[in-house]
Write an enzyme that holds these catalytic residues in place. Structure first.
Site, mmCIF file in Angstrom:
data_model
loop_
_atom_site.group_PDB
_atom_site.id
_atom_site.type_symbol
_atom_site.label_atom_id
_atom_site.label_comp_id
_atom_site.label_asym_id
_atom_site.label_seq_id
_atom_site.Cartn_x
_atom_site.Cartn_y
_atom_site.Cartn_z
ATOM 1 N N LYS B 102 13.441 -3.722 8.455
ATOM 2 C CA LYS B 102 11.979 -3.713 8.509
ATOM 3 C C LYS B 102 11.475 -4.945 7.781
ATOM 4 O O LYS B 102 11.732 -5.123 6.591
ATOM 5 C CB LYS B 102 11.415 -2.444 7.871
ATOM 6 C CG LYS B 102 9.891 -2.440 7.892
ATOM 7 C CD LYS B 102 9.289 -1.290 7.128
ATOM 8 C CE LYS B 102 7.935 -1.709 6.601
ATOM 9 N NZ LYS B 102 7.384 -0.776 5.614
ATOM 10 N N GLY B 163 -0.405 2.289 0.532
ATOM 11 C CA GLY B 163 -0.660 3.146 -0.627
ATOM 12 C C GLY B 163 -2.095 3.564 -0.807
ATOM 13 O O GLY B 163 -2.425 4.268 -1.764
ATOM 14 N N ALA B 189 1.899 2.549 6.851
ATOM 15 C CA ALA B 189 1.031 2.305 5.689
ATOM 16 C C ALA B 189 -0.385 2.823 5.879
ATOM 17 O O ALA B 189 -0.981 2.666 6.943
ATOM 18 C CB ALA B 189 0.955 0.821 5.340
ATOM 19 N N GLY B 190 -0.888 3.429 4.823
ATOM 20 C CA GLY B 190 -2.294 3.802 4.761
ATOM 21 C C GLY B 190 -2.598 5.255 5.060
ATOM 22 O O GLY B 190 -3.729 5.706 4.899
ATOM 23 N N ASN B 211 5.228 6.620 2.835
ATOM 24 C CA ASN B 211 5.931 6.843 1.573
ATOM 25 C C ASN B 211 5.003 7.488 0.550
ATOM 26 O O ASN B 211 5.147 8.641 0.168
ATOM 27 C CB ASN B 211 6.492 5.510 1.054
ATOM 28 C CG ASN B 211 7.478 5.665 -0.098
ATOM 29 O OD1 ASN B 211 8.330 4.827 -0.298
ATOM 30 N ND2 ASN B 211 7.398 6.723 -0.896
ATOM 31 N N THR B 212 3.971 6.736 0.157
ATOM 32 C CA THR B 212 3.092 7.201 -0.918
ATOM 33 C C THR B 212 2.419 8.529 -0.599
ATOM 34 O O THR B 212 2.259 9.373 -1.490
ATOM 35 C CB THR B 212 2.023 6.132 -1.217
ATOM 36 O OG1 THR B 212 2.679 4.887 -1.449
ATOM 37 C CG2 THR B 212 1.212 6.496 -2.449
#
Lengths: 66, 260
Positions: B102, B163, B189-190, B211-212
């Site tokens: 990635k 994040g 993301a986001g 992830n976050t």
């Protein structure tokens, strides 16, 4: 001679090979990858590759990340 | 129900939820959340080995063995094409020749938005070096197409800053990216909560990477389970084909046979 390992200076014996360095760090058999002066050093070359003074060596592994 | 698999870089996956492995309390929580998410593809970062650390100290890949999970090394934290290339080459060596990576090249610390010119430059070189590149990018349909044309195996537009948990800020751009694409589009993301993941899938995205949103939840394992369901629900809704939006009502019960 002195090399830079993961950003820290380290004294090692002259003529040390990449494989010798790995063994001295107790990393043999573990999952890692190495580059010297910004260039990947494939595992197949670790036995024969002799380090020279001032070499900047990075030894990396996988950690948690996004 | 017929199999609906994610086809990515020559492999098939049941799960369309890809998860990161950062920000967890410990490896036990990482694996518990990964399993609750049902993830088959997990991202990892490449960092310096702790020299002098206890040889018996557990390693992330002991918990997430590469024969069970597709380990997706990520160039997270790279702010130049050069550093991203170094990271990918080290990762391929680390993972016994695995070509899948990635790519993300970031522009600045505050937004963590991708540096698009550096991303294009790195992607082109990586493709020439026979990497299979999944590429993080912004939600610009023009750039997404360009990255696909360079030979990336998946394009991964952001929903919102990494994040941030803001969810999909520009669904119309994501929709355009999906409609134009012939490689998997994975929102990266986001995402903040389950409904954000569902929206991404309802737009027709092939998967979501987060992830976050999981690791940062009060109960990461429960959130991982919620995200799995949200991705599955959104995917099924997309495949089922939603009704068009209308301004006025349309009765659900028959108008014939009323006795009142």
């Amino acid at each position: 001679m002195e090399i830079i390992l993961n950003g820290e200076p380290l004294r090692v014996k002259d003529g040390l090979t990449a494989a010798g360095l790995v063994a001295s760090l107790d990393l043999s058999g573990r999952r890692y990858a190495m580059e010297i002066n910004g260039e990947l050093l494939p595992k197949s070359m670790h036995e024969e590759h002799e380090l020279i003074p001032g070499d900047r060596i990075e030894i990396v592994h996988a950690v948690g990340g996004g | 129900m017929t199999d609906d698999l994610l086809e990515l870089a020559g492999r098939s996956y049941r799960s369309r939820l890809l998860t990161g492995t950062g920000k967890y309390r410990d490896f036990d929580e990482t694996i518990a959340a990964t399993e609750a998410a049902g993830a088959e593809i997990v991202t990892v970062a490449i960092r310096r080995t702790n020299i002098g650390q206890d040889k018996d100290q557990p390693n992330l890949l002991d918990y997430l063995p590469p024969d069970r999970f597709t380990i997706l090394p990520n160039t997270a934290g790279c702010f130049t094409a050069k550093d991203a290339l170094r990271t990918c080459r080290l990762a391929r060596e680390l993972l016994d020749g695995q070509a899948l990576v990635k790519l993300e090249v970031l522009a600045d610390q505050e937004t963590l938005f991708p540096d698009i010119t550096a991303t294009l430059e790195a992607a082109e070189i990586l493709v020439k070096e026979d990497f299979q590149v999944m590429v993080y990018t912004n939600d610009d349909p023009v750039i997404a197409k360009r990255l696909e044309e360079l030979g990336c195996v998946s394009v991964m537009p952001l929903a919102a800053p990494i994040g941030s948990g803001l969810g999909i800020r520009n669904p119309y751009n994501i929709l355009t990216i999906v409609e134009n694409a012939s490689v998997p589009i994975i929102v990266d993301a986001g995402v903040g909560t389950a409904s954000d993941a569902s929206i991404a899938m309802e737009l027709g995205c092939d998967g979501v990477l987060m992830n976050t949103a999981i690791a940062g939840a009060r109960d990461p394992v429960l959130m991982a389970s919620a995200m799995r369901k949200a991705v599955e629900a959104g995917r099924e809704a997309f495949r089922a084909g939603r009704i068009p939006r209308k301004r006025f009502a349309s009765a659900s019960s028959p108008l014939d046979g009323t006795f009142f």
